[in-house]
Motif scaffolding. Structure first.
Motif, PDB file in Angstrom:
ATOM      1  N   LEU A 103       0.810  -1.219   0.000  1.00 26.55           N
ATOM      2  CA  LEU A 103       0.000   0.000   0.000  1.00 26.55           C
ATOM      3  C   LEU A 103       0.847   1.276   0.000  1.00 26.55           C
ATOM      4  O   LEU A 103       0.332   2.367   0.269  1.00 26.55           O
ATOM      5  N   GLU A 183      -3.180  -8.928  -2.740  1.00 24.31           N
ATOM      6  CA  GLU A 183      -2.683  -8.659  -1.394  1.00 24.31           C
ATOM      7  C   GLU A 183      -1.251  -8.135  -1.402  1.00 24.31           C
ATOM      8  O   GLU A 183      -0.846  -7.433  -0.475  1.00 24.31           O
ATOM      9  N   GLN A 218     -10.124  -6.016   1.424  1.00 28.98           N
ATOM     10  CA  GLN A 218      -9.695  -4.883   2.255  1.00 28.98           C
ATOM     11  C   GLN A 218      -8.498  -4.168   1.618  1.00 28.98           C
ATOM     12  O   GLN A 218      -8.467  -2.929   1.547  1.00 28.98           O
ATOM     13  N   THR A 219      -7.533  -4.941   1.135  1.00 29.07           N
ATOM     14  CA  THR A 219      -6.333  -4.352   0.545  1.00 29.07           C
ATOM     15  C   THR A 219      -6.659  -3.608  -0.740  1.00 29.07           C
ATOM     16  O   THR A 219      -6.159  -2.495  -0.977  1.00 29.07           O
TER      17      THR A 219
END
Length: 530
Positions: A103, A183, A218-219
């Motif tokens: 991220l 991910e 979520q990622t």
């Protein structure tokens, strides 16, 4: 402060990576969570930043912090990229996985991120489509349809609204590449979708992820929020599926995104012309879209230079099942099946001989060691009665019963069928019943063959079992039931509305062809594996 890198990929977390990361944080280390490098036998992997570079240790437990930090841990690997498993790969798509913080926009840009999008936006949409065509990129799943042709169809379609849809419904057993990329390098997928949007004139995109991948969801959402200003005016959002295998089929996926029950649509019209909400839609899977940034950044020739025949570029192969070195191995098309299973995978984890491998998920064909000379190539596998699909390879040792594996394929199809077409809905259920009769007859034959006067016992059994006692007198001989199973497989293959029913015959027929002894027939002559 010592900096260490530890994967937060779900495969690594399942092996204890979170606890290991916490243990290093407790002693004051600067812990960077990355994606997985892709070799699960060394997870949890800890890489320590040193003057020599990042030095890996694995697998590492929570009690090994001190020995890792002083360099005496027995699992010292040296530079991970120098290990044979990694050094022999050609990492185009997964170049950043396991190396960067997933991220971190800074990490992504520092390792070549957004170069492809910059190059694309400096060109006309047609030029981008032409580049993708010239690269030879084909869909990384199913039949391997040329990606550039699909994009051209959407580009040419007259419409004011168009969509990009990423099929991340990774439902095949033994596959995990989509999850690993989402991910471990989510911006790569976002960049690929933004390039596709520029190429065809789409303003909105959807990433359809199965709900069994909560961390991937979520990622991806966090990555979309972080990069929204970089891909604007293109807008992206994640839609979660409910775990229906059939929603991996593109039209059922579209129905699911629209809020309907996931059922296969009849074609035509093609989704490229009338797809999501009736508008022209590009539908590609994760690996196809994630390959695009490399192509635009490095050029079509750099991608097309790798591969074999009409299969160009690299394929992230996933090794799973009873295999010593399970994980993701990205390599150009053309490597043989035997090299992947024995050379890279190291054979079985049990140490017993390999008896069969299934390529392409639960609906892929089974191949015996005598066919390990096959090059990993779309056309070669099609000619051999199989498919590459999502490039998952599941390994089985000599304890496997192939009749039961064929039964599983039919049972899986029956459970996952959307029910819209008769060959898939009814054929799969009848298939389970036929294989059950074959297995029952086979087991009875094996039992009577074990009697002292075997020849007479078998003759007596066949006389009594030639016809059932039911009123309709269904023939239960193995030969008759096998013939019926082949006829049923033929009907499903050519009569089903989508690939779920159409591909189910692949594992069934390949098991019948290569392992007839497991169905009570004579074993084939042994061939030397190449």
């Amino acid at each position: 402060m010592t900096r260490v890198y530890i994967s937060r990929d779900m495969a690594s977390v399942a092996l204890g990576a979170d606890a290991v990361a916490h243990a290093f944080e407790q002693v004051g280390c600067d812990v960077i969570r990355t994606g997985s490098r892709g070799l699960f036998s060394i997870e949890p992997l800890v890489e320590v930043e040193t003057d020599e570079g990042r030095i890996g240790y694995g697998p590492v437990g929570t009690g090994s912090v001190a020995t890792v930090l002083d360099g005496t841990h027995p699992g010292r690997l040296g530079k991970v990229e120098d290990l044979p498993f990694f050094a022999s790969q050609q990492r185009f798509t997964f170049a950043r996985c396991g190396i960067t913080d997933p991220l971190s926009l800074t990490d992504y840009a520092a390792r070549g991120g957004w170069k492809g999008l910059e190059a694309a936006r400096a060109q006309t949409p047609q030029a981008v489509v032409d580049t993708v065509k010239a690269s030879g990129l084909r869909g990384r799943g199913g039949a391997g349809f040329p990606t550039g042709i699909k994009w051209q169809t959407v580009l040419d379609a007259p419409a004011s609204t168009k969509f990009i849809v990423c099929n991340a419904d990774e439902g095949d057993s033994g596959t995990f590449a989509d999850r690993m990329l989402m991910e471990g390098d989510p911006f790569c997928l976002i960049e690929g979708m933004a390039i596709a949007a520029h190429a065809v004139g789409a303003g909105h995109g959807y990433i359809y992820i199965r709900s069994e991948y909560p961390f991937a969801c979520q990622t991806m959402r966090a990555a979309i929020d972080a990069s929204a200003h970089l891909v604007a005016p293109f807008k992206l959002e994640v839609r979660e599926g409910a775990g229906a295998y059939v929603c991996g089929e593109e039209t059922a996926l579209l129905d699911s995104i629209e809020g309907k029950r996931g059922q296969v649509r009849a074609k035509p019209p093609l989704p490229a012309l009338q797809g999501l909400f009736g508008q022209p839609t590009v539908i590609n899977n994760v690996l196809s879209l994630a390959a695009v940034p490399f192509i635009l950044a490095k050029g079509a020739d750099a991608y097309a230079a790798v591969g074999f025949g009409r299969s160009r570029g690299t394929m992230p192969v996933q090794l799973a099942g009873n295999v010593k070195h399970g994980g993701l191995y990205e390599i150009g098309f053309g490597i043989t099946l035997g090299e992947l299973v024995n050379g890279i995978g190291g054979g079985t984890a049990s140490g017993c001989p390999v008896r069969a491998v299934q390529v392409g998920g639960p609906l892929g064909a089974y191949f015996p060691p005598s066919m390990f000379h096959l090059p990993f190539d779309y056309e070669a596998f099609a000619q051999a009665g199989g498919l590459i699909g999502h490039a998952g390879i599941t390994v089985f040792d000599d304890s496997v019963d192939m009749a039961h594996m064929a039964r599983f394929a039919m049972e899986f199809c029956a459970a996952e069928s959307c029910g819209k077409c008769t060959p898939c809905r009814i054929g799969s259920t009848r298939g389970v019943e036929i294989i059950d009769r074959i297995i029952g007859t086979r087991d009875s034959l094996r039992s009577v063959r074990a009697e002292p006067v075997a020849e007479r016992a078998v003759e007596r059994f066949l006389d009594s079992a030639l016809y059932s006692r039911s009123p309709d007198r269904i023939d239960v001989s193995i030969e008759a039931q096998t013939s019926l199973l082949r006829d049923l497989a033929d009907t499903m293959k050519y009569g089903s509305l989508c690939a779920l029913g159409g591909f189910t015959p692949y594992p069934v027929l390949s098991a019948l062809d290569h392992f007839p002894e497991d169905f009570g027939a004579a074993a084939p002559a042994k061939e030397a594996a190449e």
